[in-house]
Design a protein around this motif. Structure first.
Motif, PDB file in Angstrom:
ATOM      1  N   LEU A   1     -90.060  22.610  76.421  1.00  0.00           N
ATOM      2  CA  LEU A   1     -89.193  23.636  75.926  1.00  0.00           C
ATOM      3  C   LEU A   1     -89.179  24.932  76.736  1.00  0.00           C
ATOM      4  O   LEU A   1     -89.818  25.484  77.168  1.00  0.00           O
ATOM      5  CB  LEU A   1     -89.838  23.984  74.373  1.00  0.00           C
ATOM      6  N   GLN A   2     -87.706  24.908  77.105  1.00  0.00           N
ATOM      7  CA  GLN A   2     -87.168  26.083  78.168  1.00  0.00           C
ATOM      8  C   GLN A   2     -86.626  27.179  77.260  1.00  0.00           C
ATOM      9  O   GLN A   2     -85.505  27.031  76.614  1.00  0.00           O
ATOM     10  CB  GLN A   2     -86.578  25.591  79.122  1.00  0.00           C
ATOM     11  N   ALA A   3     -87.188  28.350  77.066  1.00  0.00           N
ATOM     12  CA  ALA A   3     -86.604  29.420  76.275  1.00  0.00           C
ATOM     13  C   ALA A   3     -85.850  30.335  77.286  1.00  0.00           C
ATOM     14  O   ALA A   3     -86.342  30.694  78.512  1.00  0.00           O
ATOM     15  CB  ALA A   3     -87.633  30.085  75.645  1.00  0.00           C
ATOM     16  N   SER A   4     -84.781  30.887  76.954  1.00  0.00           N
ATOM     17  CA  SER A   4     -84.217  32.181  77.798  1.00  0.00           C
ATOM     18  C   SER A   4     -83.155  33.000  76.872  1.00  0.00           C
ATOM     19  O   SER A   4     -83.173  32.477  75.722  1.00  0.00           O
ATOM     20  CB  SER A   4     -83.303  31.204  78.786  1.00  0.00           C
ATOM     21  N   GLY A   5     -82.816  34.039  77.547  1.00  0.00           N
ATOM     22  CA  GLY A   5     -81.945  34.729  76.757  1.00  0.00           C
ATOM     23  C   GLY A   5     -82.410  36.053  76.174  1.00  0.00           C
ATOM     24  O   GLY A   5     -81.792  36.865  75.229  1.00  0.00           O
ATOM     25  N   GLY A   6     -83.698  36.233  76.414  1.00  0.00           N
ATOM     26  CA  GLY A   6     -84.226  37.621  75.975  1.00  0.00           C
ATOM     27  C   GLY A   6     -83.646  38.727  77.018  1.00  0.00           C
ATOM     28  O   GLY A   6     -82.740  38.613  77.640  1.00  0.00           O
ATOM     29  N   GLY A   7     -84.095  39.955  76.591  1.00  0.00           N
ATOM     30  CA  GLY A   7     -83.710  41.224  77.549  1.00  0.00           C
ATOM     31  C   GLY A   7     -84.128  42.360  76.788  1.00  0.00           C
ATOM     32  O   GLY A   7     -84.610  42.577  76.065  1.00  0.00           O
ATOM     33  N   LEU A   8     -83.355  43.632  77.472  1.00  0.00           N
ATOM     34  CA  LEU A   8     -83.631  44.662  77.157  1.00  0.00           C
ATOM     35  C   LEU A   8     -82.344  45.487  76.494  1.00  0.00           C
ATOM     36  O   LEU A   8     -81.354  45.328  77.114  1.00  0.00           O
ATOM     37  CB  LEU A   8     -84.008  45.784  78.444  1.00  0.00           C
ATOM     38  N   VAL A   9     -82.398  45.752  75.198  1.00  0.00           N
ATOM     39  CA  VAL A   9     -81.465  46.389  74.532  1.00  0.00           C
ATOM     40  C   VAL A   9     -81.558  47.485  73.652  1.00  0.00           C
ATOM     41  O   VAL A   9     -82.871  47.932  73.693  1.00  0.00           O
ATOM     42  CB  VAL A   9     -80.846  45.463  73.644  1.00  0.00           C
ATOM     43  N   GLN A  10     -80.743  48.235  73.323  1.00  0.00           N
ATOM     44  CA  GLN A  10     -80.894  49.550  72.451  1.00  0.00           C
ATOM     45  C   GLN A  10     -80.992  48.833  71.039  1.00  0.00           C
ATOM     46  O   GLN A  10     -80.372  47.871  70.521  1.00  0.00           O
ATOM     47  CB  GLN A  10     -79.832  50.575  72.682  1.00  0.00           C
ATOM     48  N   ALA A  11     -81.650  49.766  70.019  1.00  0.00           N
ATOM     49  CA  ALA A  11     -81.464  49.495  68.552  1.00  0.00           C
ATOM     50  C   ALA A  11     -80.134  49.478  68.162  1.00  0.00           C
ATOM     51  O   ALA A  11     -79.126  50.206  68.532  1.00  0.00           O
ATOM     52  CB  ALA A  11     -82.281  50.645  67.943  1.00  0.00           C
ATOM     53  N   GLY A  12     -79.819  48.432  67.517  1.00  0.00           N
ATOM     54  CA  GLY A  12     -78.736  48.195  66.819  1.00  0.00           C
ATOM     55  C   GLY A  12     -77.807  47.202  67.499  1.00  0.00           C
ATOM     56  O   GLY A  12     -77.074  46.540  67.091  1.00  0.00           O
ATOM     57  N   ASP A  13     -78.320  46.802  68.667  1.00  0.00           N
ATOM     58  CA  ASP A  13     -77.736  45.765  69.793  1.00  0.00           C
ATOM     59  C   ASP A  13     -77.991  44.262  69.298  1.00  0.00           C
ATOM     60  O   ASP A  13     -78.930  44.241  68.154  1.00  0.00           O
ATOM     61  CB  ASP A  13     -78.027  46.149  70.926  1.00  0.00           C
ATOM     62  N   SER A  14     -77.470  43.312  69.909  1.00  0.00           N
ATOM     63  CA  SER A  14     -77.520  41.762  69.326  1.00  0.00           C
ATOM     64  C   SER A  14     -78.269  41.289  70.637  1.00  0.00           C
ATOM     65  O   SER A  14     -77.895  41.623  71.786  1.00  0.00           O
ATOM     66  CB  SER A  14     -76.338  41.291  69.126  1.00  0.00           C
ATOM     67  N   LEU A  15     -78.832  40.095  70.508  1.00  0.00           N
ATOM     68  CA  LEU A  15     -79.258  39.175  71.608  1.00  0.00           C
ATOM     69  C   LEU A  15     -79.272  37.814  70.780  1.00  0.00           C
ATOM     70  O   LEU A  15     -79.510  37.698  69.565  1.00  0.00           O
ATOM     71  CB  LEU A  15     -80.844  39.530  72.026  1.00  0.00           C
ATOM     72  N   GLY A  16     -79.037  36.920  71.671  1.00  0.00           N
ATOM     73  CA  GLY A  16     -79.159  35.327  71.455  1.00  0.00           C
ATOM     74  C   GLY A  16     -79.760  34.362  72.127  1.00  0.00           C
ATOM     75  O   GLY A  16     -79.471  33.675  72.735  1.00  0.00           O
ATOM     76  N   PRO A  17     -81.376  34.470  72.159  1.00  0.00           N
ATOM     77  CA  PRO A  17     -81.833  33.756  72.725  1.00  0.00           C
ATOM     78  C   PRO A  17     -81.868  32.304  72.413  1.00  0.00           C
ATOM     79  O   PRO A  17     -81.422  31.997  71.089  1.00  0.00           O
ATOM     80  CB  PRO A  17     -83.509  34.025  72.603  1.00  0.00           C
ATOM     81  N   SER A  18     -82.009  31.194  73.535  1.00  0.00           N
ATOM     82  CA  SER A  18     -81.945  29.749  72.995  1.00  0.00           C
ATOM     83  C   SER A  18     -83.128  29.161  73.709  1.00  0.00           C
ATOM     84  O   SER A  18     -83.645  29.669  74.450  1.00  0.00           O
ATOM     85  CB  SER A  18     -80.633  29.147  73.510  1.00  0.00           C
TER      86      SER A  18
END
Length: 121
Positions: free
Chosen positions: A3-20
Motif C-alpha cells: 500500500l502506497q500512501a501519498s498526499g500529506g503536507g503542511l497546511v493551515q487550520a481550516g484548509d483541506s487535504l486529500g491523501p490517497s
C-alpha cells in the motif's frame, strides 16, 4: 502486497487535504479499507473506514469534516479532509486486508507507510 500512501503536507487550520493510498499485489475489491493516524506521543487511532459495499464509518472528531472513498477499479482509497484543525496533525496510515470494517489497528493485515499531515494554527 503493498500500500502506497501519498498526499500529506503542511497546511493551515481550516484548509483541506486529500491523501490517497494505492494498493498493488492484490485486488482489494472485497476488503474493507481504512485510515488510521498517529500523532506525536500518542497511540495510533482509527479515523475512517469503508466497506466493500461502500458503507462508511468515522471517528467522532472527524465526522462532517472527513470523507473516505474508494475506487475499486484503481485499487485506491482516499481521505478528503476539510476544515483541518491543529489536532489533526499526525501521520496518516491506510490499511486493508479484512472483509469487514474494524476500528482496531491489529485487525488489519496490510499497511501503507504513512503520510504526514501537519496543520498549523
Amino acid at each position: 502486497v503493498q500500500l502506497q500512501a501519498s498526499g500529506g503536507g503542511l497546511v493551515q487550520a481550516g484548509d483541506s487535504l486529500g491523501p490517497s493510498c494505492i494498493g498493488s499485489g492484490r485486488i482489494f475489491n472485497n476488503d474493507a479499507m481504512a485510515w488510521f493516524r498517529q500523532a506525536p506521543g500518542k497511540e495510533r487511532e482509527f479515523v475512517a473506514a469503508i466497506s466493500w459495499t461502500a458503507d462508511t464509518y468515522y471517528e467522532d472528531s472527524v465526522k462532517g469534516r472527513f470523507t473516505i472513498a474508494r475506487d475499486s477499479a484503481k485499487n485506491t482509497v482516499s481521505l478528503k479532509m476539510n476544515s483541518l484543525k491543529p489536532e489533526d496533525t499526525a501521520v496518516y496510515y491506510c490499511a486493508t486486508g479484512r472483509t469487514f470494517v474494524a476500528t482496531l489497528d491489529f485487525e488489519y493485515d496490510y499497511w501503507g507507510q504513512g503520510t504526514l499531515v501537519t496543520v498549523s494554527s
